[in-house]
Design a protein around this motif. Structure first.
Motif, short mmCIF file in Angstrom:
data_model
loop_
_atom_site.label_atom_id
_atom_site.label_comp_id
_atom_site.label_asym_id
_atom_site.label_seq_id
_atom_site.Cartn_x
_atom_site.Cartn_y
_atom_site.Cartn_z
N GLY A 173 -16.38 -18.78 37.44
CA GLY A 173 -15.27 -19.24 36.62
C GLY A 173 -14.14 -19.70 37.52
O GLY A 173 -14.17 -19.50 38.74
N LYS A 174 -13.13 -20.27 36.92
CA LYS A 174 -12.01 -20.82 37.70
C LYS A 174 -11.31 -19.73 38.51
O LYS A 174 -10.80 -19.99 39.61
N TYR A 175 -11.29 -18.49 37.98
CA TYR A 175 -10.54 -17.42 38.64
C TYR A 175 -11.43 -16.25 39.06
O TYR A 175 -10.94 -15.14 39.27
N THR A 176 -12.74 -16.49 39.18
CA THR A 176 -13.62 -15.44 39.68
C THR A 176 -13.72 -15.52 41.20
O THR A 176 -13.25 -16.47 41.82
N GLY A 177 -14.34 -14.51 41.79
CA GLY A 177 -14.47 -14.47 43.23
C GLY A 177 -13.43 -13.56 43.85
O GLY A 177 -12.48 -13.12 43.19
N PRO A 178 -13.57 -13.26 45.13
CA PRO A 178 -12.69 -12.28 45.78
C PRO A 178 -11.27 -12.75 46.01
O PRO A 178 -10.36 -11.92 46.11
N MET A 198 -20.59 -4.58 40.96
CA MET A 198 -20.53 -4.58 42.43
C MET A 198 -19.98 -5.89 42.99
O MET A 198 -20.15 -6.20 44.16
N GLY A 199 -19.34 -6.69 42.11
CA GLY A 199 -18.81 -7.98 42.55
C GLY A 199 -19.85 -9.07 42.61
O GLY A 199 -19.63 -10.11 43.25
N MET A 200 -20.98 -8.89 41.98
CA MET A 200 -22.08 -9.85 41.99
C MET A 200 -21.58 -11.29 41.77
O MET A 200 -20.82 -11.54 40.85
N PRO A 201 -22.01 -12.26 42.58
CA PRO A 201 -22.91 -12.16 43.73
C PRO A 201 -22.16 -12.03 45.06
O PRO A 201 -22.80 -12.02 46.11
N GLU A 202 -20.83 -11.91 45.03
CA GLU A 202 -20.05 -11.83 46.27
C GLU A 202 -19.93 -10.38 46.72
O GLU A 202 -18.83 -9.86 46.97
N TYR A 203 -21.06 -9.72 46.82
CA TYR A 203 -21.08 -8.28 47.11
C TYR A 203 -20.28 -7.93 48.36
O TYR A 203 -19.43 -7.03 48.35
N GLY A 204 -20.56 -8.60 49.45
CA GLY A 204 -19.93 -8.26 50.71
C GLY A 204 -18.43 -8.43 50.68
O GLY A 204 -17.68 -7.60 51.23
N ASP A 205 -17.95 -9.48 50.03
CA ASP A 205 -16.51 -9.73 49.96
C ASP A 205 -15.80 -8.62 49.19
O ASP A 205 -14.69 -8.21 49.54
N PHE A 206 -16.42 -8.14 48.11
CA PHE A 206 -15.78 -7.07 47.34
C PHE A 206 -15.91 -5.72 48.03
O PHE A 206 -15.04 -4.86 47.89
N LEU A 207 -16.96 -5.52 48.80
CA LEU A 207 -17.01 -4.33 49.65
C LEU A 207 -15.89 -4.37 50.68
O LEU A 207 -15.28 -3.33 51.00
N ASP A 208 -15.57 -5.56 51.16
CA ASP A 208 -14.44 -5.70 52.09
C ASP A 208 -13.14 -5.23 51.43
O ASP A 208 -12.33 -4.53 52.06
N LEU A 209 -12.93 -5.64 50.17
CA LEU A 209 -11.71 -5.23 49.47
C LEU A 209 -11.67 -3.72 49.28
O LEU A 209 -10.60 -3.10 49.39
N ALA A 210 -12.83 -3.12 49.01
CA ALA A 210 -12.88 -1.67 48.86
C ALA A 210 -12.55 -0.97 50.17
O ALA A 210 -11.92 0.11 50.17
N GLU A 211 -12.95 -1.55 51.27
CA GLU A 211 -12.64 -0.96 52.57
C GLU A 211 -11.17 -1.15 52.91
O GLU A 211 -10.57 -0.32 53.62
N ARG A 212 -10.57 -2.21 52.41
CA ARG A 212 -9.17 -2.51 52.73
C ARG A 212 -8.20 -1.71 51.86
O ARG A 212 -7.12 -1.33 52.31
N TYR A 213 -8.59 -1.46 50.59
CA TYR A 213 -7.70 -0.80 49.63
C TYR A 213 -8.34 0.49 49.15
O TYR A 213 -9.41 0.48 48.55
N ASP A 214 -7.64 1.59 49.37
CA ASP A 214 -8.22 2.91 49.10
C ASP A 214 -8.53 3.16 47.63
O ASP A 214 -9.36 4.01 47.31
N GLU A 215 -7.85 2.46 46.72
CA GLU A 215 -8.05 2.71 45.29
C GLU A 215 -9.06 1.76 44.65
O GLU A 215 -9.29 1.83 43.44
#
Length: 297
Positions: A173-178, A198-215
């Motif tokens: 969508g226009k505003y989907t993605g990391p 899990m942020g499908m299909p940008e799994y790695g990018d959303f794992l990055d956000l989880a590593e960057r932000y504790d919440e």
């Protein structure tokens, strides 16, 4: 009784893990006329899916609750979402009533960028809402819309988790993605976002956000299942990060709107081979801790 052939299989897994049940943070209950439209969309292979998507648990509300509880759900949500202005407050009123008559449902609410959003988000929080759902794909809005800034701040200040469908699956969508979520989190770093699917299909990018932000957390909804692995396989090279983030991954299922039996989601997580401790946390302990769920074993 669709899908109930996995009841005993699910119960055997829970017994082996020594947990009283599952906490499912991504289940859908909504007004029947809205749910009928959602089901009709899936039946027509709409543009956001574009493929055959049979609804496994197309049942009356009471029967759906019975089935979900039969799979061991001790806490679950009523994920609902508006696709246009003027819907969210009405949906929130329905969800408040549903939670009042369904004690094991985590009182769920939603929002949309529109005048008055601050007031009805505050009203929902004051009424006891414990989780919000936001669907950037269906809603088609930028999460950093200035109309939402105060609402996001209230959710961050209250520590209320927000399940956000922000990945680009099943169709972008226009505003989907990391990137949009990254901008939102930069402004509200304490916001308890639960990234749906899990942020499908940008799994790695959303794992990055989880590593960057504790919440930031992620829910497993439809991920790792045979259905999703054919469309957007989770990269095996990222399994190690799943272990590292084991305290911030939560069970989600998309019940009842799934094209396979409920137990398959649990089996898909088990077959990752990440260990019983990891599975125990994902299926029950992480959700129970986040939502203060107490249930006797």
């Amino acid at each position: 009784m669709p899908g109930t052939e996995t009841d005993e299989e699910v119960r055997a897994l829970l017994d082996r893990l020594r947990i009283p049940g599952v906490v499912d943070v991504h289940t859908h209950f909504m007004p029947q006329n809205v749910l009928d439209k959602v089901w009709a969309y899936f039946d027509s292979a709409g543009p956001l899916t574009g493929l055959e998507w049979p609804i496994t648990y197309r049942e009356e509300e009471d029967r759906r609750l019975q089935i979900l509880r039969g799979f061991g759900a001790v806490a679950f949500t009523a994920m609902l979402y508006p696709h246009k202005p003027g819907m969210a407050a009405w949906l929130n009123a329905w969800a408040a009533d549903f939670a009042a008559r369904t004690p094991d449902c985590l009182h769920t609410a939603t929002l949309f960028p529109e005048p008055g959003v601050d007031a009805y988000v505050r009203q929902a929080l004051d009424a006891g809402a414990r989780v919000f759902k936001v669907h950037l794909q269906v809603g088609g809005f930028d999460p950093t819309d200035p109309l939402l800034d105060t609402a996001w701040g209230a959710l961050a200040d209250s520590g209320t988790p927000v399940v956000v469908h922000c990945g680009s699956g099943p169709a972008p969508g226009k505003y989907t993605g990391p990137e949009p979520m990254g901008r939102l989190l930069a402004r509200h770093p304490r916001l308890r976002v639960i990234v749906a699917h899990m942020g499908m299909p940008e799994y790695g990018d959303f794992l990055d956000l989880a590593e960057r932000y504790d919440e930031v957390r992620l829910d497993t909804t439809m991920s790792f299942t045979d259905f999703s692995e054919r469309l957007a396989p989770f990269p095996a090279g990222e399994y190690g990060r799943l272990v590292e983030l084991r305290d911030r991954i939560l069970l989600g299922s998309d019940f009842p709107n799934i094209p396979y039996p409920y137990g398959h989601q649990l089996h898909a997580l088990e077959r990752l081979g990440l260990g019983d401790d990891w599975l125990r946390r994902v299926l029950y302990e992480n959700g129970a801790a986040l939502f203060h769920v107490k249930h006797a074993a």
